[in-house]
Design a protein around this motif. Structure first.
Motif, PDB file in Angstrom:
ATOM      1  N   THR A  76       0.835  -1.210   0.000  1.00 56.11           N
ATOM      2  CA  THR A  76       0.000   0.000   0.000  1.00 56.11           C
ATOM      3  C   THR A  76       0.864   1.252   0.000  1.00 56.11           C
ATOM      4  O   THR A  76       0.629   2.201  -0.758  1.00 56.11           O
ATOM      5  N   LYS A  77       1.867   1.253   0.860  1.00 58.27           N
ATOM      6  CA  LYS A  77       2.734   2.427   0.939  1.00 58.27           C
ATOM      7  C   LYS A  77       3.596   2.567  -0.299  1.00 58.27           C
ATOM      8  O   LYS A  77       3.825   3.674  -0.794  1.00 58.27           O
ATOM      9  N   GLY A  78       4.094   1.457  -0.834  1.00 61.09           N
ATOM     10  CA  GLY A  78       4.987   1.526  -1.989  1.00 61.09           C
ATOM     11  C   GLY A  78       4.299   1.945  -3.287  1.00 61.09           C
ATOM     12  O   GLY A  78       4.951   2.450  -4.205  1.00 61.09           O
ATOM     13  N   ASN A  79       2.984   1.777  -3.406  1.00 63.37           N
ATOM     14  CA  ASN A  79       2.281   2.100  -4.654  1.00 63.37           C
ATOM     15  C   ASN A  79       1.301   3.262  -4.511  1.00 63.37           C
ATOM     16  O   ASN A  79       0.508   3.517  -5.423  1.00 63.37           O
ATOM     17  N   ASP A  80       1.362   3.953  -3.331  1.00 63.57           N
ATOM     18  CA  ASP A  80       0.457   5.095  -3.081  1.00 63.57           C
ATOM     19  C   ASP A  80      -0.998   4.693  -3.290  1.00 63.57           C
ATOM     20  O   ASP A  80      -1.835   5.462  -3.783  1.00 63.57           O
ATOM     21  N   ALA A  81      -1.320   3.449  -2.940  1.00 60.65           N
ATOM     22  CA  ALA A  81      -2.698   2.985  -3.089  1.00 60.65           C
ATOM     23  C   ALA A  81      -3.498   3.386  -1.861  1.00 60.65           C
ATOM     24  O   ALA A  81      -2.963   3.710  -0.796  1.00 60.65           O
ATOM     25  N   LEU A  82      -4.826   3.355  -2.031  1.00 60.96           N
ATOM     26  CA  LEU A  82      -5.696   3.657  -0.894  1.00 60.96           C
ATOM     27  C   LEU A  82      -5.730   2.454   0.046  1.00 60.96           C
ATOM     28  O   LEU A  82      -5.717   2.618   1.279  1.00 60.96           O
ATOM     29  N   PHE A  83      -5.763   1.269  -0.547  1.00 62.13           N
ATOM     30  CA  PHE A  83      -5.769   0.072   0.293  1.00 62.13           C
ATOM     31  C   PHE A  83      -5.333  -1.127  -0.542  1.00 62.13           C
ATOM     32  O   PHE A  83      -5.413  -1.115  -1.772  1.00 62.13           O
ATOM     33  N   THR A 111      -6.293  -0.931   7.818  1.00 63.99           N
ATOM     34  CA  THR A 111      -6.771  -0.581   9.169  1.00 63.99           C
ATOM     35  C   THR A 111      -6.858  -1.873   9.980  1.00 63.99           C
ATOM     36  O   THR A 111      -7.710  -2.728   9.685  1.00 63.99           O
ATOM     37  N   PRO A 112      -5.966  -2.092  10.950  1.00 67.13           N
ATOM     38  CA  PRO A 112      -5.932  -3.375  11.677  1.00 67.13           C
ATOM     39  C   PRO A 112      -7.259  -3.745  12.313  1.00 67.13           C
ATOM     40  O   PRO A 112      -7.587  -4.924  12.419  1.00 67.13           O
ATOM     41  N   SER A 113      -8.083  -2.763  12.695  1.00 70.19           N
ATOM     42  CA  SER A 113      -9.347  -3.072  13.352  1.00 70.19           C
ATOM     43  C   SER A 113     -10.337  -3.754  12.426  1.00 70.19           C
ATOM     44  O   SER A 113     -11.327  -4.341  12.872  1.00 70.19           O
ATOM     45  N   GLU A 114     -10.106  -3.630  11.098  1.00 68.05           N
ATOM     46  CA  GLU A 114     -11.018  -4.232  10.132  1.00 68.05           C
ATOM     47  C   GLU A 114     -10.671  -5.689   9.842  1.00 68.05           C
ATOM     48  O   GLU A 114     -11.425  -6.384   9.151  1.00 68.05           O
ATOM     49  N   VAL A 115      -9.516  -6.176  10.346  1.00 72.77           N
ATOM     50  CA  VAL A 115      -9.110  -7.557  10.113  1.00 72.77           C
ATOM     51  C   VAL A 115     -10.063  -8.472  10.870  1.00 72.77           C
ATOM     52  O   VAL A 115     -10.411  -8.232  12.030  1.00 72.77           O
ATOM     53  N   GLY A 116     -10.470  -9.557  10.237  1.00 71.16           N
ATOM     54  CA  GLY A 116     -11.381 -10.525  10.840  1.00 71.16           C
ATOM     55  C   GLY A 116     -12.833 -10.248  10.511  1.00 71.16           C
ATOM     56  O   GLY A 116     -13.701 -11.064  10.843  1.00 71.16           O
ATOM     57  N   ARG A 117     -13.119  -9.135   9.908  1.00 69.16           N
ATOM     58  CA  ARG A 117     -14.484  -8.818   9.532  1.00 69.16           C
ATOM     59  C   ARG A 117     -14.723  -9.170   8.070  1.00 69.16           C
ATOM     60  O   ARG A 117     -13.817  -9.224   7.267  1.00 69.16           O
ATOM     61  N   LYS A 118     -16.005  -9.274   7.749  1.00 71.30           N
ATOM     62  CA  LYS A 118     -16.378  -9.572   6.374  1.00 71.30           C
ATOM     63  C   LYS A 118     -16.260  -8.301   5.524  1.00 71.30           C
ATOM     64  O   LYS A 118     -16.534  -7.191   6.005  1.00 71.30           O
ATOM     65  N   VAL A 119     -15.833  -8.490   4.287  1.00 70.81           N
ATOM     66  CA  VAL A 119     -15.627  -7.327   3.402  1.00 70.81           C
ATOM     67  C   VAL A 119     -16.955  -6.606   3.173  1.00 70.81           C
ATOM     68  O   VAL A 119     -18.046  -7.206   3.219  1.00 70.81           O
ATOM     69  N   SER A 120     -16.847  -5.301   2.930  1.00 70.41           N
ATOM     70  CA  SER A 120     -18.050  -4.472   2.757  1.00 70.41           C
ATOM     71  C   SER A 120     -18.555  -4.450   1.320  1.00 70.41           C
ATOM     72  O   SER A 120     -19.658  -3.959   1.041  1.00 70.41           O
ATOM     73  N   THR A 121     -17.766  -4.960   0.392  1.00 59.40           N
ATOM     74  CA  THR A 121     -18.176  -4.984  -1.020  1.00 59.40           C
ATOM     75  C   THR A 121     -18.202  -6.420  -1.496  1.00 59.40           C
ATOM     76  O   THR A 121     -17.533  -7.292  -0.925  1.00 59.40           O
ATOM     77  N   PRO A 122     -18.964  -6.720  -2.557  1.00 61.15           N
ATOM     78  CA  PRO A 122     -19.051  -8.111  -3.027  1.00 61.15           C
ATOM     79  C   PRO A 122     -17.687  -8.658  -3.414  1.00 61.15           C
ATOM     80  O   PRO A 122     -16.872  -7.972  -4.031  1.00 61.15           O
ATOM     81  N   ALA A 123     -17.453  -9.921  -3.026  1.00 65.43           N
ATOM     82  CA  ALA A 123     -16.182 -10.577  -3.343  1.00 65.43           C
ATOM     83  C   ALA A 123     -16.348 -11.359  -4.634  1.00 65.43           C
ATOM     84  O   ALA A 123     -16.365 -12.602  -4.643  1.00 65.43           O
ATOM     85  N   GLU A 124     -16.477 -10.610  -5.779  1.00 65.41           N
ATOM     86  CA  GLU A 124     -16.724 -11.253  -7.061  1.00 65.41           C
ATOM     87  C   GLU A 124     -15.566 -12.135  -7.506  1.00 65.41           C
ATOM     88  O   GLU A 124     -15.748 -13.117  -8.254  1.00 65.41           O
ATOM     89  N   ALA A 125     -14.337 -11.814  -7.072  1.00 73.24           N
ATOM     90  CA  ALA A 125     -13.166 -12.548  -7.541  1.00 73.24           C
ATOM     91  C   ALA A 125     -13.123 -13.975  -7.020  1.00 73.24           C
ATOM     92  O   ALA A 125     -12.379 -14.818  -7.542  1.00 73.24           O
ATOM     93  N   LEU A 126     -13.892 -14.297  -5.958  1.00 76.69           N
ATOM     94  CA  LEU A 126     -13.886 -15.648  -5.428  1.00 76.69           C
ATOM     95  C   LEU A 126     -14.466 -16.654  -6.411  1.00 76.69           C
ATOM     96  O   LEU A 126     -14.297 -17.856  -6.256  1.00 76.69           O
ATOM     97  N   SER A 127     -15.154 -16.134  -7.440  1.00 80.59           N
ATOM     98  CA  SER A 127     -15.689 -17.025  -8.480  1.00 80.59           C
ATOM     99  C   SER A 127     -14.619 -17.408  -9.489  1.00 80.59           C
ATOM    100  O   SER A 127     -14.884 -18.189 -10.402  1.00 80.59           O
ATOM    101  N   GLY A 128     -13.432 -16.856  -9.325  1.00 80.39           N
ATOM    102  CA  GLY A 128     -12.342 -17.189 -10.225  1.00 80.39           C
ATOM    103  C   GLY A 128     -12.107 -16.186 -11.345  1.00 80.39           C
ATOM    104  O   GLY A 128     -11.249 -16.395 -12.199  1.00 80.39           O
ATOM    105  N   GLN A 129     -12.860 -15.030 -11.377  1.00 78.92           N
ATOM    106  CA  GLN A 129     -12.732 -14.018 -12.421  1.00 78.92           C
ATOM    107  C   GLN A 129     -12.145 -12.737 -11.852  1.00 78.92           C
ATOM    108  O   GLN A 129     -12.369 -12.391 -10.684  1.00 78.92           O
ATOM    109  N   ASP A 130     -11.373 -12.045 -12.670  1.00 77.03           N
ATOM    110  CA  ASP A 130     -10.818 -10.750 -12.285  1.00 77.03           C
ATOM    111  C   ASP A 130     -11.907  -9.677 -12.382  1.00 77.03           C
ATOM    112  O   ASP A 130     -12.791  -9.720 -13.242  1.00 77.03           O
ATOM    113  N   VAL A 131     -11.834  -8.711 -11.504  1.00 76.09           N
ATOM    114  CA  VAL A 131     -12.722  -7.545 -11.533  1.00 76.09           C
ATOM    115  C   VAL A 131     -11.836  -6.319 -11.745  1.00 76.09           C
ATOM    116  O   VAL A 131     -10.932  -6.084 -10.924  1.00 76.09           O
TER     117      VAL A 131
END
Length: 526
Positions: free
Chosen positions: A76-83, A98-118
């Motif tokens: 994240t730091k090396g590519n000036d990305a947001l996350f 944000t370490p506090s967000e670890v262990g929680r479910k993502v807030s946006t759909p995880a479309e990539a789990l179907s094997g396709q790039d988004v």
């Protein structure tokens, strides 16, 4: 509002509309392109993270934090990305900026789990609105998680705004250039139309058509390149030819005088010209504007009827002069006879009276006797004989003349024979040979009439022999001559015949003119 100003405002409005549409299209393309570029960049980062063995092993073991968190923070730091977010196959975050967000479910759909790039998805998550791309984490042929990389939309908007400012600069320049070109075009339009409005140009067109076709004179205008620019129907009728607009003068069958007036462009006033069987009065003026030659305008008036009346008047005047001379001669003879009777010389008076009777009988016979049967030709020869007698010239009919038919076109015969005889009488009277004579030959060849006229003058001078039949060319010194031979030739050629100089004459004899008039005679009724 003046038409030119309306055109200027309309052109500026069109330019502004086109520029505005162009800017909108470029802005949309810039936004789409930048979004696509940021999405591809995020996808490339995500794929590099998903290919890391530590990440693959951690995602398969569903190990939160630790080495995965270190990888996320570094990338994240090396590519000036947001996350950079790593999840397992149950959409549970294993690493998050944000370490506090670890262990929680993502807030946006995880479309990539179907094997396709988004790629280039603009979505709002825990860190705000971003452009993100997602790719699956493969362990062999099994998806064990996903990597999501996002860039802040504000960063994309900043780049977009910088490019948009450059685009707007070019658009403003294009708008100014278009407005300037429109102003120059508007100025050119005013100069070409001389400041006239469209309705004024329309009125001028109507007025020109009304004037051109409403007057009885022929009008012909040529431009500086010797091309027909304006003409009316009366000009075509008088000249007897078509005058197509744009045709060059040298391509038209104009008489020499008309052609010369057009080519020279000099002012001409009341100049006589021959066109077909017509005698025209021509005026010519050169047209200039601001020291620029625009061409020449010629006007024509038909003088044929007036010329015919003049010839008839000349004939009547000649006849009246002949009658006046005969009256004086008759009075003198009566006085002589009266004196002889008063003095008692009856025998002398009787002899004198017998002499007068024989002379009158001899003179009552038409010229040529029975050689010419047509009454019109006889009358013409008698009239010319009286005219010749008055001028001191003897008019004779050739011994071998013979015409038994009747003339079908007295006007053409009178024009040809009358002009040839008039010129011959003038040449014989002005010549040094005495007695002055003119011999006329009339010969019938079926329906064709052949005419020959020879005089006792000095002949035709060499300088004028080649163009003798052009209007204005004459051997007479007085002005106003030079139409007779041109009219005679035009009348003969109108019937398919011709008039030509057979012998120019010289020391032994005068000039010999010959004419052929086809289909002029019909067989006399028996």
């Amino acid at each position: 509002m003046r038409f030119t100003r309306q055109v200027l405002l309309l052109q500026i409005g069109v330019v502004a509309l086109v520029v505005g549409l162009g800017v909108a299209l470029v802005s949309w393309l810039l936004r789409s392109t930048l979004t696509e570029q940021y999405g591809l960049r995020a996808l490339a980062i995500a794929k590099s993270v998903a290919a890391d063995p530590v990440v693959v092993e951690g995602a398969a073991a569903r190990r939160q934090g630790g080495a995965l968190e270190e990888r996320v923070q570094a990338v994240t730091k090396g590519n000036d990305a947001l996350f950079v977010v790593i999840t397992d196959d149950h959409e549970i975050r294993l690493a998050h900026p944000t370490p506090s967000e670890v262990g929680r479910k993502v807030s946006t759909p995880a479309e990539a789990l179907s094997g396709q790039d988004v790629v280039s998805a603009v979505q709002s998550g825990t860190l705000g609105l971003s452009v993100r791309s997602k790719t699956p984490i493969w362990q062999g042929k099994r998806v064990v998680g996903e990597v999501s990389v996002g860039f802040e939309v504000a960063t994309l908007t900043g780049d977009f705004n910088r490019l948009l400012v450059i685009t707007l600069g070019f658009a403003a320049g294009a708008l100014l250039l278009g407005a300037g070109a429109s102003a120059l075009l508007n100025r050119r339009l005013r100069r070409v139309t001389h400041g006239l409005e469209p309705h004024e140009l329309t009125e001028l067109l109507y007025e020109r058509e009304a004037v051109l076709h409403g007057i009885s004179e022929g009008v012909l205008a040529v431009d500086g390149a010797q091309r027909v620019s304006v003409r009316n129907g009366e000009a075509e009728r008088l000249l007897g030819i078509d005058l197509p607009v744009g045709a060059r003068v040298e391509e038209l069958e104009l008489s020499p005088r008309v052609r010369k007036a057009v080519e020279e462009g000099q002012p001409v006033d009341n100049l006589l010209a021959v066109a077909g069987n017509r005698v025209l009065v021509m005026n010519s003026r050169a047209v200039r504007r601001d020291d620029r030659a625009l061409g020449t305008v010629l006007t024509f008036r038909d003088r044929t009827d007036l010329d015919t009346l003049s010839r008839e008047l000349d004939g009547i005047r000649s006849l009246s002069d002949g009658l006046r001379a005969q009256r004086h001669e008759f009075a003198n003879r009566l006085h002589t006879l009266s004196g002889l009777l008063q003095l008692g010389h009856h025998a002398e008076a009787e002899e004198y009276l017998q002499t007068l009777t024989e002379t009158a009988s001899a003179r009552s016979l038409p010229l040529g006797g029975e050689a010419v049967a047509d009454p019109y030709l006889q009358a013409l020869l008698v009239a010319k004989s009286e005219q010749a007698l008055e001028k001191g010239v003897e008019l004779k009919l050739a011994d071998d003349s013979f015409v038994r038919g009747s003339v079908t076109d007295p006007v053409a015969a009178g024009t040809v024979i009358g002009n040839l005889v008039d010129n011959a009488l003038h040449a014989a009277r002005m010549g040094p040979r005495r007695p002055a004579t003119v011999e006329v030959g009339l010969f019938a060849d079926g329906p064709a009439l052949h005419v020959s006229v020879v005089d006792s003058g000095l002949g035709v001078p060499a300088p004028v022999r080649l163009n003798l039949f052009d209007e204005g060319v004459s051997t007479k010194l007085a002005p106003g001559h030079g139409l007779g031979l041109a009219l005679a030739r035009q009348a003969a050629r109108a019937r398919g015949g011709d008039v030509w100089l057979a012998d120019p004459g010289g020391d032994s004899s005068g000039a010999l003119f010959v004419a052929k008039l086809p289909d002029l005679l019909v067989e006399a009724a028996s």
